[in-house]
Design a protein around this motif. Structure first.
Motif, PDB file in Angstrom:
ATOM      1  N   GLN A 301      -0.106  -3.054  -2.074  1.00 53.85           N
ATOM      2  CA  GLN A 301      -0.913  -2.121  -1.392  1.00 53.85           C
ATOM      3  C   GLN A 301      -1.166  -2.525   0.061  1.00 53.85           C
ATOM      4  O   GLN A 301      -1.143  -1.670   0.888  1.00 53.85           O
ATOM      5  CB  GLN A 301      -2.523  -2.350  -1.859  1.00 53.85           C
ATOM      6  N   LYS A 302      -0.862  -3.878   0.331  1.00 50.42           N
ATOM      7  CA  LYS A 302      -0.833  -4.379   1.813  1.00 50.42           C
ATOM      8  C   LYS A 302       0.396  -3.628   2.701  1.00 50.42           C
ATOM      9  O   LYS A 302       0.252  -3.443   3.797  1.00 50.42           O
ATOM     10  CB  LYS A 302      -0.845  -5.909   1.850  1.00 50.42           C
ATOM     11  N   GLU A 303       1.572  -3.595   1.848  1.00 45.87           N
ATOM     12  CA  GLU A 303       2.646  -2.899   2.512  1.00 45.87           C
ATOM     13  C   GLU A 303       2.464  -1.409   2.889  1.00 45.87           C
ATOM     14  O   GLU A 303       2.954  -1.173   3.855  1.00 45.87           O
ATOM     15  CB  GLU A 303       3.848  -3.254   1.671  1.00 45.87           C
ATOM     16  N   ILE A 304       1.712  -0.862   1.799  1.00 42.87           N
ATOM     17  CA  ILE A 304       1.581   0.463   1.824  1.00 42.87           C
ATOM     18  C   ILE A 304       0.654   0.820   2.866  1.00 42.87           C
ATOM     19  O   ILE A 304       0.576   1.945   3.843  1.00 42.87           O
ATOM     20  CB  ILE A 304       1.302   1.195   0.669  1.00 42.87           C
ATOM     21  N   ALA A 305      -0.663  -0.184   3.051  1.00 47.44           N
ATOM     22  CA  ALA A 305      -1.534   0.392   3.893  1.00 47.44           C
ATOM     23  C   ALA A 305      -1.184   0.365   5.477  1.00 47.44           C
ATOM     24  O   ALA A 305      -1.855   0.846   6.173  1.00 47.44           O
ATOM     25  CB  ALA A 305      -2.778  -0.807   3.826  1.00 47.44           C
TER      26      ALA A 305
END
Length: 480
Positions: A301-305
């Motif tokens: 999710q950090k990569e997507i955010a």
């Protein structure tokens, strides 16, 4: 999607003509049931269920194993070290120690490093099947499915699988006609690698962007992953044989194909931060809660955010996410409610089509006449028994009957005397012309149709509208 299947079986007296089975791929994708294998976990042997193949006239069965990445030293095709041992219960065994790599295979565990092919000295063989160390003790069997040959669409492959390790299925590949076959990939290979390999191999044939887009959807390959994989492959080709100009030209041409192919493919799932399978306003809300500290992002999710790719997660990413939604969300106009149509009369659930069956006999005799062979005589008794067998194949598409006995028992049970007999079965073909064409293009099935031995024929077309393949065909041949 149309599903079609073929199987051929031979039985006879001691002097009977027997013919090896040849598989024909016409899109069949059904999976046969497999029973639990009691040999799992037994030493360094693997097993092959010869009864599942329908192969005939063989004297030797071979097992060819190799490492999928092409490394290591392995046995040569159909040499003495690849000969299998005949066991009881219709099985052949092969001790992987003969490869000289038993320790490596045992230690591989659940890593899908290897491929295996079983073959006979008659030319019959299975399609490449993935194997790992956990497959030791397991039994490989022919499923009855027919696959398009990846390199030559006019040829076919006989699918095989493991009874207790479904994760080690037939090797996934893209055929020359842009179809995906198989289900398993070796460790270290991704679907993006598969599609990249396809683009690189067929580069000189002007790959169709639409076909590339369809394959990307089927394989669920992301654009950036595909581009990265293509670059890796072309760099390797550059190191091996391409010069700089050739490599650049090839890369740019393939990138043009990819960019065109992905114009109609949304990458919205790359923005799915709440991981619910879609990208919508709920993802923006989830992002806002994460920035405020109310949600905890995992690594994915950090990569997507970081929606704006500036290396940090803040309110600007919220703005970017809202902009992306406006780009990928297209309003759908509601369809006008059509006037209700009168319900058609329901079709009968099951039926026999005698007209189709008779047409098959006519077509068979036309083919025989082309080679100066005598026509086969339609036999009413065989037609009736063929009706029974066609219906039985709905329950079990095999040359064994649902009660576990061989198909030929239907002749013996009904006092049909014969010296030679054979059976062809098929399913999924909706016309007599289609099924005869399929049989005639399969070596083993054609051999039964064109045999000088047989004198009588019975044919059935059984239709079951509630079944997967709907049309079930059976041919019985005998010589008195």
């Amino acid at each position: 999607m149309k599903y079609n299947k073929l199987l051929k079986g031979i039985t006879a007296s001691a002097l009977a003509l027997t013919v090896p089975m040849s598989m024909l791929a016409m899109g069949g994708l059904a999976v046969s049931a497999a029973s639990t294998d009691e040999n799992v976990g037994e030493g360094t042997k693997i097993y092959f269920d010869i009864d599942s193949t329908g192969w005939e006239n063989y004297t030797t069965i071979y097992c060819h194993i190799w490492r999928a990445d092409g490394t290591g030293e392995w046995t040569n095709w159909q040499t003495r070290k690849e000969i299998c041992t005949k066991e009881d219960n219709g099985l052949y065994s092969y001790d992987v120690a003969k490869t000289g790599n038993a320790d490596e295979i045992v230690q591989s565990g659940d890593h899908n490093y290897y491929c295996v092919i079983f073959s006979a000295d008659t030319g019959m063989q299975t399609y490449n099947t993935i194997m790992n160390g956990n497959c030791l003790g397991d039994t490989c069997y022919v499923t009855g499915n027919l696959l398009e040959n990846p390199a030559d669409s006019w040829k076919t492959c006989t699918e095989a699988a493991w009874k207790n390790h479904p994760e080690c299925g037939p090797v996934k590949a893209i055929t020359s006609t842009s179809r995906v076959i198989g289900s398993a990939l070796p460790d270290g290979v991704t679907d993006a690698d598969l599609l990249a390999e396809y683009l690189c191999v067929y580069f000189y044939e002007e790959v169709d962007p639409q076909e590339t887009g369809n394959l990307a959807k089927i394989l669920n390959v992301k654009k950036n992953d595909l581009i990265d994989s293509v670059k890796v492959k072309i760099n390797k080709q550059k190191a091996d044989y391409l010069n700089d100009d050739e490599a650049e030209k090839k890369l740019n041409t393939i990138l043009d194909v990819i960019n065109t192919a992905y114009q109609d493919i949304s990458d919205s799932d790359e923005y799915d931060i709440n991981l619910d399978g879609k990208f919508d306003v709920q993802d923006v809300t989830y992002l806002q809660l994460g920035i405020s500290g109310k949600n905890q992002f995992n690594d994915t999710q950090k990569e997507i955010a970081d929606y704006n790719n500036d290396g940090k997660i803040d309110v600007q990413d919220v703005t970017k996410a809202q902009m992306i939604i406006s780009e990928v969300t297209v309003p759908v106009k509601p369809n006008p409610t059509p006037d209700p149509e009168p319900e058609p009369e329901p079709e009968p659930t099951t039926s026999y089509n005698r007209e189709f069956a008779d047409r098959v006999i006519e077509l068979v005799n036309i083919e025989r006449a082309k080679e100066g062979l005598k026509p086969l005589k339609k036999d009413d008794t065989l037609n009736g028994l063929s009706d029974i067998r066609a219906k039985e194949t709905v329950t079990l598409f095999d040359h064994k009957r649902p009660n576990g006995t061989k198909w030929s028992t239907i002749l013996k049970e009904n006092n049909v005397s014969y010296t030679n007999a054979a059976e062809n079965i098929a399913s999924g073909y909706s016309t007599p012309e289609d099924v005869v064409n399929a049989w005639m293009n399969s070596e083993g099935h054609r051999a039964s149709i064109m045999s000088k031995t047989y004198e009588k024929i019975g044919v059935s077309c059984y239709i079951d509208n509630n079944s997967k393949y709907k049309y079930y065909w059976d041919q019985l041949f005998i010589k008195d």
